[in-house]
Write an enzyme that holds these catalytic residues in place. Structure first.
Site, PDB file in Angstrom:
ATOM      1  N   GLU A  99       0.831  -1.197   0.000  1.00 37.01           N
ATOM      2  CA  GLU A  99       0.000   0.000   0.000  1.00 37.01           C
ATOM      3  C   GLU A  99       0.868   1.251   0.000  1.00 37.01           C
ATOM      4  O   GLU A  99       1.923   1.293   0.639  1.00 37.01           O
ATOM      5  CB  GLU A  99      -0.936   0.006   1.210  1.00 37.01           C
ATOM      6  CG  GLU A  99      -1.983  -1.079   1.133  1.00 37.01           C
ATOM      7  CD  GLU A  99      -3.014  -1.026   2.247  1.00 37.01           C
ATOM      8  OE1 GLU A  99      -4.170  -1.435   1.997  1.00 37.01           O
ATOM      9  OE2 GLU A  99      -2.678  -0.589   3.360  1.00 37.01           O
ATOM     10  N   CYS A 123       5.907  -4.146  15.842  1.00 39.87           N
ATOM     11  CA  CYS A 123       5.573  -3.089  16.794  1.00 39.87           C
ATOM     12  C   CYS A 123       4.102  -3.232  17.175  1.00 39.87           C
ATOM     13  O   CYS A 123       3.240  -3.435  16.315  1.00 39.87           O
ATOM     14  CB  CYS A 123       5.845  -1.715  16.190  1.00 39.87           C
ATOM     15  SG  CYS A 123       7.593  -1.438  15.793  1.00 39.87           S
ATOM     16  N   CYS A 126       1.162  -1.110  15.433  1.00 41.43           N
ATOM     17  CA  CYS A 126       1.192  -0.971  13.973  1.00 41.43           C
ATOM     18  C   CYS A 126       0.605  -2.196  13.290  1.00 41.43           C
ATOM     19  O   CYS A 126       1.037  -3.334  13.546  1.00 41.43           O
ATOM     20  CB  CYS A 126       2.633  -0.757  13.510  1.00 41.43           C
ATOM     21  SG  CYS A 126       2.814  -0.576  11.728  1.00 41.43           S
ATOM     22  N   GLY A 170       6.747  -1.737   6.269  1.00 47.62           N
ATOM     23  CA  GLY A 170       8.120  -2.222   6.360  1.00 47.62           C
ATOM     24  C   GLY A 170       9.086  -1.277   7.039  1.00 47.62           C
ATOM     25  O   GLY A 170       8.796  -0.106   7.264  1.00 47.62           O
ATOM     26  N   GLU A 171      10.255  -1.810   7.361  1.00 42.40           N
ATOM     27  CA  GLU A 171      11.355  -1.055   7.964  1.00 42.40           C
ATOM     28  C   GLU A 171      12.399  -0.772   6.890  1.00 42.40           C
ATOM     29  O   GLU A 171      13.102  -1.683   6.437  1.00 42.40           O
ATOM     30  CB  GLU A 171      11.972  -1.853   9.120  1.00 42.40           C
ATOM     31  CG  GLU A 171      13.318  -1.352   9.616  1.00 42.40           C
ATOM     32  CD  GLU A 171      13.329   0.120  10.018  1.00 42.40           C
ATOM     33  OE1 GLU A 171      14.160   0.875   9.477  1.00 42.40           O
ATOM     34  OE2 GLU A 171      12.512   0.509  10.878  1.00 42.40           O
ATOM     35  N   SER A 225      11.168   6.674  14.686  1.00 44.95           N
ATOM     36  CA  SER A 225       9.919   6.303  15.359  1.00 44.95           C
ATOM     37  C   SER A 225      10.269   5.958  16.802  1.00 44.95           C
ATOM     38  O   SER A 225      10.702   4.848  17.101  1.00 44.95           O
ATOM     39  CB  SER A 225       9.269   5.102  14.657  1.00 44.95           C
ATOM     40  OG  SER A 225       8.871   5.450  13.352  1.00 44.95           O
ATOM     41  N   LEU A 226      10.079   6.912  17.692  1.00 47.64           N
ATOM     42  CA  LEU A 226      10.523   6.773  19.081  1.00 47.64           C
ATOM     43  C   LEU A 226       9.429   6.129  19.942  1.00 47.64           C
ATOM     44  O   LEU A 226       9.602   5.033  20.462  1.00 47.64           O
ATOM     45  CB  LEU A 226      10.898   8.152  19.630  1.00 47.64           C
ATOM     46  CG  LEU A 226      11.475   8.203  21.045  1.00 47.64           C
ATOM     47  CD1 LEU A 226      12.763   7.412  21.146  1.00 47.64           C
ATOM     48  CD2 LEU A 226      11.690   9.656  21.476  1.00 47.64           C
ATOM     49  N   HIS A 227       8.341   6.857  20.168  1.00 41.37           N
ATOM     50  CA  HIS A 227       7.106   6.369  20.792  1.00 41.37           C
ATOM     51  C   HIS A 227       7.202   6.021  22.276  1.00 41.37           C
ATOM     52  O   HIS A 227       6.172   5.812  22.928  1.00 41.37           O
ATOM     53  CB  HIS A 227       6.521   5.193  20.028  1.00 41.37           C
ATOM     54  CG  HIS A 227       6.419   5.444  18.561  1.00 41.37           C
ATOM     55  ND1 HIS A 227       5.902   6.625  18.043  1.00 41.37           N
ATOM     56  CD2 HIS A 227       6.786   4.700  17.479  1.00 41.37           C
ATOM     57  CE1 HIS A 227       5.950   6.586  16.719  1.00 41.37           C
ATOM     58  NE2 HIS A 227       6.488   5.430  16.359  1.00 41.37           N
ATOM     59  N   ASN A 302      -3.972   5.676  15.828  1.00 40.46           N
ATOM     60  CA  ASN A 302      -5.055   5.243  14.961  1.00 40.46           C
ATOM     61  C   ASN A 302      -5.355   3.778  15.254  1.00 40.46           C
ATOM     62  O   ASN A 302      -4.486   2.915  15.106  1.00 40.46           O
ATOM     63  CB  ASN A 302      -4.656   5.429  13.493  1.00 40.46           C
ATOM     64  CG  ASN A 302      -4.307   6.869  13.191  1.00 40.46           C
ATOM     65  OD1 ASN A 302      -5.155   7.752  13.268  1.00 40.46           O
ATOM     66  ND2 ASN A 302      -3.042   7.125  12.862  1.00 40.46           N
ATOM     67  N   CYS A 345      -1.212   6.762   9.911  1.00 45.21           N
ATOM     68  CA  CYS A 345      -0.002   6.174  10.499  1.00 45.21           C
ATOM     69  C   CYS A 345      -0.337   4.905  11.279  1.00 45.21           C
ATOM     70  O   CYS A 345      -1.208   4.905  12.147  1.00 45.21           O
ATOM     71  CB  CYS A 345       0.645   7.213  11.409  1.00 45.21           C
ATOM     72  SG  CYS A 345       2.160   6.628  12.207  1.00 45.21           S
TER      73      CYS A 345
END
Length: 355
Positions: A99, A123, A126, A170-171, A225-227, A302, A345
């Site tokens: 996508e 994660c 996600c 993906g990473e 991407s810390l979070h 989300n 996201c």
């Protein structure tokens, strides 16, 4: 399936650089200049069918068709959000689906591209992570995403794609070589001609690859991407932190900026009751002050089907952001785009099985 097996016996013509193409056509008894025509057809005109290369002789076209193929990436489905965001499901030549998302604003059109079919990092917030990784996306398939969605951008917004973010499925750092090659094609002045400073590579935090990207000396931006800004919480939601902890990431981000002077953004999704307290904000402030960041993006969570996380209340999110501002942190509360079509996201996950 027989068609796929036949294709895999041939070689992808897009995986040959100009010098290699010159060797091929010379071996076949044609002039070296024919290789330039092939290369320009593929990477400037983005031709996906040898028969469209009208400047080549029939004999050369026949040899190309016999030995090589051009992968076909096609738009499978298109969804348009109430806010103008467009999500496309793209079918790759081997029937895998990825996508990509177009995000229009007044001043730019950004495409969010996928670098893997699925993701191996798992994660907890996600949707893509729950798919597992099927395979890496080839560099030419990454470019296909930009080419195909650029056409859609022109049709819907009358503006071309101006910015690229590697924030889809993906990473990117675990498909490093393909991402690097794709950036090279995107920034080619004779091709898409996208300025490197308008490209951002996002990572969940692969420290050694952040350092490697720094050594490339290309002028792309980096987003982490810390979070969560302590190792215990980050370990809980991002397994990669167990081998790439915050101390290692701090060193890697400082190295990246020292080597490149490129912008670094910290991405932080607010999760209700997990990382949204003022204590969490203080930990984020402490981390941010250790690295040469340009911006902290505070993101809405989300919801996805396989996670129990929830978005915090509006006043909690506002208080969190205000606390960052009070401590002189350049923070922006970024509202989600495309939530109604699962394009925001953390929501990309095309769960349709391949044929």
């Amino acid at each position: 399936m027989l068609i796929l097996a036949y294709l895999f016996m041939k070689q992808n013509i897009r995986h040959f650089n100009l010098e290699a193409l010159q060797s091929i056509v010379l071996d076949w008894g044609f002039k070296k200049s024919q290789a330039t025509l092939i290369y320009e057809s593929v990477w400037q005109d983005f031709v996906t069918d040898f028969t469209k290369m009208e400047s080549l002789s029939e004999s050369l076209l026949a040899l190309l068709n016999e030995e090589y193929f051009i992968p076909q990436t096609k738009v499978h489905t298109t969804q348009i959000s109430n806010d103008g965001t467009i999500k496309c499901s793209l079918r790759l030549h081997d029937n895998h689906l990825i996508e990509s998302v177009l995000i229009p604003t007044e001043n730019r059109v950004t495409i969010c591209v996928s670098s893997q079919v699925g993701c191996s990092l798992s994660c907890k917030f996600c949707a893509t992570g729950y798919m597992g990784r099927k395979r890496n996306v080839e560099f030419d398939e990454i470019v296909d995403q930009v080419v195909l969605l650029n056409k859609i951008a022109m049709e819907h917004y009358q503006k071309p794609v101006s910015n690229v973010v590697f924030m889809g499925m993906g990473e990117p750092m675990l498909n490093y070589q393909n991402v690097l090659l794709a950036i090279g094609k995107m920034t080619d002045q004779k091709g898409l001609s996208i300025a490197p400073r308008r490209i951002t590579v996002s990572t969940a935090g692969v420290a050694k690859m952040i350092r490697k990207l720094a050594d490339e000396k290309i002028k792309v931006n980096l987003a982490l991407s810390l979070h969560a800004a302590n190792d215990i919480k980050r370990n809980e939601i991002m397994g990669i932190n167990e081998t790439n902890n915050l101390a290692e990431l701090t060193d890697a981000l400082n190295y990246f900026y020292t080597q490149s002077k490129n912008e670094i953004t910290l991405e932080y999704i607010l999760l209700q009751g997990f990382n949204d307290s003022l204590e969490d904000a203080d930990e984020l402030i402490a981390f941010a002050k250790k690295v040469p960041f340009h911006l902290v993006n505070i993101l809405e969570y989300n919801a996805i089907a396989k996670s129990d996380f929830q978005k915090p209340a509006e006043d909690v999110m506002n208080r969190f952001v205000q606390h960052l501002h009070q401590h002189n942190i350049n923070a922006h509360f970024r509202r989600s785009r495309g939530k109604d079509i699962d394009a925001a996201c953390g929501q990309l996950a095309n769960l349709e099985m391949t044929l």
